[in-house]
Motif scaffolding. Structure first.
Motif, PDB file in Angstrom:
ATOM      1  N   TYR A  63       0.825  -1.207   0.000  1.00 19.84           N
ATOM      2  CA  TYR A  63       0.000   0.000   0.000  1.00 19.84           C
ATOM      3  C   TYR A  63       0.863   1.263   0.000  1.00 19.84           C
ATOM      4  CZ  TYR A  63      -4.027  -2.951   1.130  1.00 19.84           C
ATOM      5  OH  TYR A  63      -5.019  -3.893   1.107  1.00 19.84           O
ATOM      6  N   SER A  64       1.987   1.211   0.682  1.00 22.75           N
ATOM      7  CA  SER A  64       2.836   2.395   0.806  1.00 22.75           C
ATOM      8  C   SER A  64       3.436   2.824  -0.535  1.00 22.75           C
ATOM      9  CB  SER A  64       3.959   2.139   1.822  1.00 22.75           C
ATOM     10  OG  SER A  64       4.788   1.074   1.374  1.00 22.75           O
ATOM     11  N   GLU A  65       3.522   1.907  -1.479  1.00 18.18           N
ATOM     12  CA  GLU A  65       4.118   2.224  -2.772  1.00 18.18           C
ATOM     13  C   GLU A  65       3.091   2.682  -3.810  1.00 18.18           C
ATOM     14  OE1 GLU A  65       6.374  -1.099  -4.089  1.00 18.18           O
ATOM     15  OE2 GLU A  65       7.764  -1.060  -2.389  1.00 18.18           O
ATOM     16  N   MET A  66       1.824   2.712  -3.420  1.00 10.23           N
ATOM     17  CA  MET A  66       0.794   3.131  -4.376  1.00 10.23           C
ATOM     18  C   MET A  66       0.874   4.640  -4.616  1.00 10.23           C
ATOM     19  SD  MET A  66      -2.296   0.675  -3.027  1.00 10.23           S
ATOM     20  CE  MET A  66      -3.416   0.930  -4.400  1.00 10.23           C
ATOM     21  N   LYS A  67       0.874   5.026  -5.871  1.00 12.48           N
ATOM     22  CA  LYS A  67       1.098   6.419  -6.267  1.00 12.48           C
ATOM     23  C   LYS A  67      -0.212   7.167  -6.510  1.00 12.48           C
ATOM     24  CE  LYS A  67       5.605   5.922  -6.410  1.00 12.48           C
ATOM     25  NZ  LYS A  67       6.496   6.628  -5.473  1.00 12.48           N
ATOM     26  N   LYS A  68      -0.084   8.489  -6.517  1.00 10.74           N
ATOM     27  CA  LYS A  68      -1.231   9.348  -6.796  1.00 10.74           C
ATOM     28  C   LYS A  68      -1.828   9.001  -8.166  1.00 10.74           C
ATOM     29  CE  LYS A  68      -1.142  13.841  -5.988  1.00 10.74           C
ATOM     30  NZ  LYS A  68      -0.883  15.308  -6.146  1.00 10.74           N
ATOM     31  N   THR A  69      -3.155   8.982  -8.213  1.00 16.06           N
ATOM     32  CA  THR A  69      -3.876   8.743  -9.465  1.00 16.06           C
ATOM     33  C   THR A  69      -4.764   9.960  -9.743  1.00 16.06           C
ATOM     34  OG1 THR A  69      -3.854   6.352  -9.140  1.00 16.06           O
ATOM     35  CG2 THR A  69      -5.502   7.235 -10.668  1.00 16.06           C
ATOM     36  N   ALA A  89     -12.046  20.905  -9.067  1.00 16.04           N
ATOM     37  CA  ALA A  89     -11.086  19.891  -8.635  1.00 16.04           C
ATOM     38  C   ALA A  89     -11.538  19.291  -7.304  1.00 16.04           C
ATOM     39  CB  ALA A  89      -9.691  20.498  -8.495  1.00 16.04           C
ATOM     40  N   PHE A  90     -11.388  17.976  -7.166  1.00  8.88           N
ATOM     41  CA  PHE A  90     -11.850  17.276  -5.972  1.00  8.88           C
ATOM     42  C   PHE A  90     -10.722  16.431  -5.379  1.00  8.88           C
ATOM     43  CE2 PHE A  90     -15.490  18.164  -8.585  1.00  8.88           C
ATOM     44  CZ  PHE A  90     -16.466  18.555  -7.686  1.00  8.88           C
ATOM     45  N   ARG A  91     -10.635  16.473  -4.021  1.00  9.64           N
ATOM     46  CA  ARG A  91      -9.675  15.657  -3.279  1.00  9.64           C
ATOM     47  C   ARG A  91     -10.363  15.146  -2.015  1.00  9.64           C
ATOM     48  NH1 ARG A  91      -7.157  19.898  -5.686  1.00  9.64           N
ATOM     49  NH2 ARG A  91      -5.285  19.471  -6.911  1.00  9.64           N
ATOM     50  N   LEU A  92      -9.660  14.394  -1.208  1.00 10.73           N
ATOM     51  CA  LEU A  92     -10.245  13.816   0.009  1.00 10.73           C
ATOM     52  C   LEU A  92      -9.906  14.676   1.220  1.00 10.73           C
ATOM     53  CD1 LEU A  92      -9.457  10.028  -0.583  1.00 10.73           C
ATOM     54  CD2 LEU A  92     -11.694  11.128  -0.682  1.00 10.73           C
ATOM     55  N   TYR A  93     -10.903  15.452   1.674  1.00  2.47           N
ATOM     56  CA  TYR A  93     -10.713  16.337   2.821  1.00  2.47           C
ATOM     57  C   TYR A  93     -11.646  15.955   3.963  1.00  2.47           C
ATOM     58  CZ  TYR A  93      -8.059  19.559  -0.154  1.00  2.47           C
ATOM     59  OH  TYR A  93      -7.114  20.113  -0.973  1.00  2.47           O
ATOM     60  N   GLU A  94     -11.235  16.275   5.209  1.00  5.55           N
ATOM     61  CA  GLU A  94     -12.084  16.124   6.375  1.00  5.55           C
ATOM     62  C   GLU A  94     -13.182  17.176   6.333  1.00  5.55           C
ATOM     63  OE1 GLU A  94     -13.874  16.326  10.138  1.00  5.55           O
ATOM     64  OE2 GLU A  94     -12.700  17.996   9.319  1.00  5.55           O
ATOM     65  N   ASP A  95     -14.392  16.793   6.747  1.00  6.52           N
ATOM     66  CA  ASP A  95     -15.563  17.659   6.576  1.00  6.52           C
ATOM     67  C   ASP A  95     -15.430  19.025   7.260  1.00  6.52           C
ATOM     68  OD1 ASP A  95     -16.915  15.967   4.957  1.00  6.52           O
ATOM     69  OD2 ASP A  95     -18.304  15.222   6.468  1.00  6.52           O
ATOM     70  N   GLU A  96     -15.028  19.020   8.520  1.00  5.33           N
ATOM     71  CA  GLU A  96     -15.071  20.250   9.306  1.00  5.33           C
ATOM     72  C   GLU A  96     -13.819  21.107   9.138  1.00  5.33           C
ATOM     73  OE1 GLU A  96     -17.629  21.380  10.991  1.00  5.33           O
ATOM     74  OE2 GLU A  96     -18.861  19.645  10.459  1.00  5.33           O
ATOM     75  N   LEU A 101      -6.894  13.953   3.826  1.00  5.41           N
ATOM     76  CA  LEU A 101      -6.710  12.563   4.272  1.00  5.41           C
ATOM     77  C   LEU A 101      -5.492  11.952   3.595  1.00  5.41           C
ATOM     78  CD1 LEU A 101      -7.712   9.974   5.714  1.00  5.41           C
ATOM     79  CD2 LEU A 101      -9.101   9.524   3.680  1.00  5.41           C
ATOM     80  N   THR A 102      -5.428  12.070   2.271  1.00  6.36           N
ATOM     81  CA  THR A 102      -4.316  11.588   1.465  1.00  6.36           C
ATOM     82  C   THR A 102      -4.369  12.289   0.121  1.00  6.36           C
ATOM     83  OG1 THR A 102      -3.363   9.654   0.330  1.00  6.36           O
ATOM     84  CG2 THR A 102      -5.734   9.628   0.720  1.00  6.36           C
ATOM     85  N   ASP A 103      -3.233  12.401  -0.529  1.00  2.46           N
ATOM     86  CA  ASP A 103      -3.212  13.107  -1.815  1.00  2.46           C
ATOM     87  C   ASP A 103      -3.302  12.151  -2.998  1.00  2.46           C
ATOM     88  OD1 ASP A 103      -0.773  11.855  -1.838  1.00  2.46           O
ATOM     89  OD2 ASP A 103       0.362  13.627  -2.444  1.00  2.46           O
ATOM     90  N   VAL A 104      -3.594  10.866  -2.745  1.00  8.42           N
ATOM     91  CA  VAL A 104      -3.567   9.900  -3.851  1.00  8.42           C
ATOM     92  C   VAL A 104      -4.745  10.061  -4.796  1.00  8.42           C
ATOM     93  CG1 VAL A 104      -2.260   8.191  -2.521  1.00  8.42           C
ATOM     94  CG2 VAL A 104      -4.761   8.109  -2.522  1.00  8.42           C
ATOM     95  N   LEU A 105      -5.826  10.709  -4.334  1.00  7.91           N
ATOM     96  CA  LEU A 105      -6.984  10.914  -5.206  1.00  7.91           C
ATOM     97  C   LEU A 105      -7.055  12.373  -5.632  1.00  7.91           C
ATOM     98  CD1 LEU A 105     -10.573   9.584  -4.978  1.00  7.91           C
ATOM     99  CD2 LEU A 105     -10.220  12.044  -5.111  1.00  7.91           C
ATOM    100  N   GLU A 106      -7.155  12.574  -6.932  1.00  7.92           N
ATOM    101  CA  GLU A 106      -7.309  13.925  -7.485  1.00  7.92           C
ATOM    102  C   GLU A 106      -8.143  13.807  -8.747  1.00  7.92           C
ATOM    103  OE1 GLU A 106      -4.370  17.241  -9.378  1.00  7.92           O
ATOM    104  OE2 GLU A 106      -3.711  16.305  -7.507  1.00  7.92           O
TER     105      GLU A 106
END
Length: 261
Positions: A63-69, A89-96, A101-106
């Motif tokens: 899992y640690s080697e999985m790159k941003k997609t 543009a959308f990424r994974l952010y905490e609601d409040e 959370l992580t930069d792998v999703l963009e």
């Protein structure tokens, strides 16, 4: 990279990403161009993103080697009525607190109609805005005014000049040009067919409503005629006279008289 993702079982068709690439940093990029809103683009893009991201684990096993997609969707239709901005543009952010959370999703959506509207209102300067410049290059084949402006910029921009030169090379290659024009025609035919289907559905709905209103009026008129017929029968009018004035069948008047008795 190889853009063939998988083969669908029921029809054996290939699902193909428009551009599937890997950067020098090891990041994966999927670029899709859609001219018609015939898919659920929001869920479709998540599906493609997850497929590309998940495929990395099979190769690395870590899992640690999985790159941003990164997924970029360039759309010739409006997707987000919530905003007038053409690029979302959308990424994974905490609601409040909005920490990442992580930069792998963009995931990016570019709505070309909104961009064209901005350009037509002279709200963007292609001399200064490189991103908008390259996006509008996609419209240059159909918009001579855009093409002229970009050709002038290309005289000072060697990378864009190279793009225009390659476009000219393509136009001189009969086989490639025929392939391009055939694909363009297929897309236009698909759009026209979709629009025609919408028009037929709208007409069917309108005709259905009109028919319903006609049936409603007819049934209402019949009930009114029955009320008049009852009153006439109570007053002692003959069956023939009631049928003549109400325009109801004589058999129906006879049944109505029997019910009154």
């Amino acid at each position: 990279m190889n853009s063939e993702l998988f083969r669908e079982h029921e029809e054996g068709k290939k699902s193909v990403l428009d551009i599937y690439a890997k950067t020098e940093k090891g990041e994966f990029i999927n670029i899709e161009i859609q001219v018609a809103d015939k898919y659920d683009m929001k869920k479709r893009t998540l599906y493609y993103w997850s497929h590309i991201y998940g495929a990395q684990l099979k190769k690395s096993g870590s899992y640690s080697e999985m790159k941003k997609t990164i997924t970029i969707n360039i759309l010739d239709f409006d997707l987000f009525p919530e905003t007038e901005r053409y690029h979302s543009a959308f990424r994974l952010y905490e609601d409040e607190e909005k920490f990442l959370l992580t930069d792998v999703l963009e995931i990016h959506f570019v709505e070309m109609r909104k961009l064209l509207s901005l350009w037509e209102k002279q709200a963007i300067n292609l001399q200064k805005n490189e991103k908008e410049r390259w996006l509008l290059l996609l419209e240059a084949d159909d918009r001579e005014d855009i093409r002229r402006e970009l050709e002038a910029i290309a005289m000072k921009d060697p990378v864009m000049k190279k793009a225009f030169d390659q476009w000219e090379d393509l136009s001189r290659n009969d086989e490639k040009w025929f392939e391009y024009e055939s694909r363009k025609k297929a897309i236009q035919d698909e759009l026209f067919a979709a629009r025609e289907a919408e028009i037929r559905q709208q007409r069917a709905r309108e005709e259905g409503l009109a028919e319903g209103r006609t049936e409603g009026r007819t049934e209402g008129e019949r009930q009114k005629a029955l009320e008049i017929a009852r009153e006439m029968l109570v007053e002692g009018d003959s069956l023939e006279r009631v049928a003549k004035l109400t325009k109801l069948p004589l058999e129906e008047i006879e049944k109505l008289k029997q019910q009154l008795h």
